[in-house]
Design a protein around this motif. Structure first.
Motif, PDB file in Angstrom:
ATOM      1  N   LEU A  79      50.692  50.385  38.111  1.00 46.63           N
ATOM      2  CA  LEU A  79      50.342  50.879  39.450  1.00 46.63           C
ATOM      3  C   LEU A  79      49.982  49.838  40.408  1.00 46.63           C
ATOM      4  N   GLN A  80      50.678  49.698  41.555  1.00 45.87           N
ATOM      5  CA  GLN A  80      50.415  48.463  42.816  1.00 45.87           C
ATOM      6  C   GLN A  80      50.196  49.022  43.882  1.00 45.87           C
ATOM      7  N   PHE A  81      48.840  48.195  44.383  1.00 48.34           N
ATOM      8  CA  PHE A  81      48.409  48.518  45.722  1.00 48.34           C
ATOM      9  C   PHE A  81      48.657  47.288  46.565  1.00 48.34           C
ATOM     10  N   GLU A  82      49.186  47.368  47.722  1.00 47.91           N
ATOM     11  CA  GLU A  82      49.187  46.340  48.591  1.00 47.91           C
ATOM     12  C   GLU A  82      49.019  46.987  50.112  1.00 47.91           C
ATOM     13  N   GLY A  83      48.623  46.069  51.005  1.00 47.48           N
ATOM     14  CA  GLY A  83      48.704  46.545  52.587  1.00 47.48           C
ATOM     15  C   GLY A  83      47.940  45.690  53.386  1.00 47.48           C
ATOM     16  N   GLU A  84      47.253  46.127  54.321  1.00 46.69           N
ATOM     17  CA  GLU A  84      46.590  45.396  55.362  1.00 46.69           C
ATOM     18  C   GLU A  84      45.469  46.063  55.877  1.00 46.69           C
ATOM     19  N   ARG A 105      30.904  53.731  67.860  1.00 42.95           N
ATOM     20  CA  ARG A 105      31.399  53.786  66.880  1.00 42.95           C
ATOM     21  C   ARG A 105      32.272  52.674  66.293  1.00 42.95           C
ATOM     22  N   LEU A 106      32.252  52.348  65.042  1.00 40.71           N
ATOM     23  CA  LEU A 106      33.089  51.453  64.547  1.00 40.71           C
ATOM     24  C   LEU A 106      34.108  52.021  63.462  1.00 40.71           C
ATOM     25  N   THR A 107      35.289  51.738  63.725  1.00 38.13           N
ATOM     26  CA  THR A 107      36.135  52.456  63.168  1.00 38.13           C
ATOM     27  C   THR A 107      37.157  51.309  62.405  1.00 38.13           C
ATOM     28  N   ILE A 108      37.244  51.577  61.088  1.00 33.84           N
ATOM     29  CA  ILE A 108      38.165  50.375  60.214  1.00 33.84           C
ATOM     30  C   ILE A 108      39.240  51.317  59.856  1.00 33.84           C
ATOM     31  N   THR A 109      40.611  50.861  59.696  1.00 34.46           N
ATOM     32  CA  THR A 109      41.749  51.341  59.606  1.00 34.46           C
ATOM     33  C   THR A 109      42.573  50.460  58.604  1.00 34.46           C
ATOM     34  N   VAL A 110      43.086  51.126  57.394  1.00 34.55           N
ATOM     35  CA  VAL A 110      43.762  50.296  56.384  1.00 34.55           C
ATOM     36  C   VAL A 110      44.931  50.927  56.315  1.00 34.55           C
ATOM     37  N   ASN A 111      46.136  50.162  56.205  1.00 33.63           N
ATOM     38  CA  ASN A 111      47.530  50.774  55.814  1.00 33.63           C
ATOM     39  C   ASN A 111      47.841  50.292  54.435  1.00 33.63           C
ATOM     40  N   VAL A 112      48.029  51.212  53.359  1.00 33.63           N
ATOM     41  CA  VAL A 112      48.281  51.146  52.263  1.00 33.63           C
ATOM     42  C   VAL A 112      49.640  51.519  51.701  1.00 33.63           C
ATOM     43  N   ARG A 113      50.142  50.556  50.866  1.00 35.82           N
ATOM     44  CA  ARG A 113      51.760  50.861  50.026  1.00 35.82           C
ATOM     45  C   ARG A 113      51.214  50.748  48.623  1.00 35.82           C
ATOM     46  N   PHE A 114      51.679  52.162  47.995  1.00 34.87           N
ATOM     47  CA  PHE A 114      51.268  52.555  46.503  1.00 34.87           C
ATOM     48  C   PHE A 114      52.540  52.594  45.870  1.00 34.87           C
ATOM     49  N   TYR A 115      52.664  51.840  44.787  1.00 31.66           N
ATOM     50  CA  TYR A 115      54.004  51.981  43.842  1.00 31.66           C
ATOM     51  C   TYR A 115      53.444  52.415  42.759  1.00 31.66           C
ATOM     52  N   ASN A 116      53.837  53.458  41.998  1.00 34.21           N
ATOM     53  CA  ASN A 116      53.733  54.002  40.637  1.00 34.21           C
ATOM     54  C   ASN A 116      55.011  53.593  39.932  1.00 34.21           C
ATOM     55  N   ASN A 117      55.064  52.598  39.299  1.00 31.13           N
ATOM     56  CA  ASN A 117      56.253  52.023  38.496  1.00 31.13           C
ATOM     57  C   ASN A 117      56.494  52.860  37.201  1.00 31.13           C
ATOM     58  N   VAL A 119      56.085  56.600  37.646  1.00 36.01           N
ATOM     59  CA  VAL A 119      56.518  57.980  38.193  1.00 36.01           C
ATOM     60  C   VAL A 119      56.707  57.562  39.771  1.00 36.01           C
ATOM     61  N   GLU A 120      57.860  57.061  39.917  1.00 34.28           N
ATOM     62  CA  GLU A 120      58.076  56.551  41.328  1.00 34.28           C
ATOM     63  C   GLU A 120      58.026  57.625  42.391  1.00 34.28           C
ATOM     64  N   GLU A 121      58.141  58.859  42.129  1.00 36.67           N
ATOM     65  CA  GLU A 121      57.922  59.937  42.902  1.00 36.67           C
ATOM     66  C   GLU A 121      56.598  59.982  43.671  1.00 36.67           C
ATOM     67  N   ASP A 122      55.497  59.302  43.086  1.00 33.47           N
ATOM     68  CA  ASP A 122      54.171  59.050  43.531  1.00 33.47           C
ATOM     69  C   ASP A 122      54.101  58.291  44.594  1.00 33.47           C
ATOM     70  N   ASN A 123      55.041  57.419  44.683  1.00 38.91           N
ATOM     71  CA  ASN A 123      54.986  56.184  45.595  1.00 38.91           C
ATOM     72  C   ASN A 123      54.634  56.700  47.190  1.00 38.91           C
ATOM     73  N   PHE A 124      53.889  56.132  47.843  1.00 38.09           N
ATOM     74  CA  PHE A 124      53.838  56.342  49.067  1.00 38.09           C
ATOM     75  C   PHE A 124      53.182  55.122  50.160  1.00 38.09           C
ATOM     76  N   ILE A 160      41.784  56.573  49.242  1.00 38.59           N
ATOM     77  CA  ILE A 160      43.025  55.885  48.492  1.00 38.59           C
ATOM     78  C   ILE A 160      43.179  56.264  47.355  1.00 38.59           C
ATOM     79  N   PHE A 161      42.117  56.088  46.449  1.00 41.37           N
ATOM     80  CA  PHE A 161      41.811  56.548  45.023  1.00 41.37           C
ATOM     81  C   PHE A 161      42.445  57.823  44.724  1.00 41.37           C
ATOM     82  N   ASN A 162      41.857  58.865  45.489  1.00 39.18           N
ATOM     83  CA  ASN A 162      42.292  60.332  45.421  1.00 39.18           C
ATOM     84  C   ASN A 162      43.669  60.399  45.738  1.00 39.18           C
ATOM     85  N   ALA A 163      44.222  59.923  46.762  1.00 37.91           N
ATOM     86  CA  ALA A 163      45.661  60.232  47.032  1.00 37.91           C
ATOM     87  C   ALA A 163      46.600  59.567  46.288  1.00 37.91           C
ATOM     88  N   SER A 164      46.239  58.557  45.451  1.00 41.08           N
ATOM     89  CA  SER A 164      47.035  57.947  44.554  1.00 41.08           C
ATOM     90  C   SER A 164      46.813  58.450  43.080  1.00 41.08           C
TER      91      SER A 164
END
Length: 168
Positions: A79-84, A105-117, A119-124, A160-164
């Motif tokens: 499983l690989q996670f990358e982003g910014e 209000r403080l808002t933080i936004t994170v862009n995540v690329r998830f790779y499941n090597n 089960v590749e259908e799970d990538n997002f 992120i954990f729940n989505a992946s």
């Protein structure tokens, strides 16, 4: 009495095996997945909080360490996670009678690329965001900043954990 024993054994087998792969943390990780790679998340937001990138990355890695049996690796993870971090902004939320901000209000936004090597259908690639409201008269430093980070980063990393791996 012998029939009763067989019935109990049968019910135990059915209830524990019917759900497939399951853990008490709610994850549904393929048994072939053994490692996780979580890369450093740089802060590419217009407004930069110096400690945010490191704190986010460490908290995200800690979540996988405490919630799964996966081994953390620097490269080549199943499983690989990358982003910014793409957003760090403070906006006024409510106004007083004399038209000044009563709450920010403080808002933080994170862009995540998830790779499941495995089960590749799970990538997002998805964006995750959360906020923290605080008094407009308060400075976003010290314990207020710590409280904000605790709430926001806990929510974003859990989302992120729940989505992946929990598929929620």
């Amino acid at each position: 009495m012998k029939k009763f024993s067989y019935l109990i054994i049968f019910l135990l087998i059915v209830t524990t095996q019917s759900c497939g792969i399951y853990s008490f943390t709610g994850t549904t990780i393929n048994p072939n997945v053994k490692t996780v790679q979580i890369d450093y998340f740089p802060n590419n937001a217009i407004l930069v909080e110096p400690s945010l990138s490191q704190e986010f990355t460490i908290r995200f890695q800690d979540l996988f360490t405490t919630q799964t049996n996966l081994t953390s690796v620097k490269s080549g993870g199943d499983l690989q996670f990358e982003g910014e971090i793409t957003g760090y902004k403070i906006n006024p939320m409510t106004a007083t009678a004399d038209q000044t901000a009563a709450q920010n209000r403080l808002t933080i936004t994170v862009n995540v690329r998830f790779y499941n090597n495995i089960v590749e259908e799970d990538n997002f690639e998805r964006t995750f965001s959360h906020y923290y409201d605080f008094d407009a008269n308060a400075q976003l430093t010290g314990s207020i900043l710590d409280d904000a980070f605790n709430e926001i980063l806990e929510r974003i990393t859990q989302d992120i954990f729940n989505a992946s791996v929990a598929k929620w």
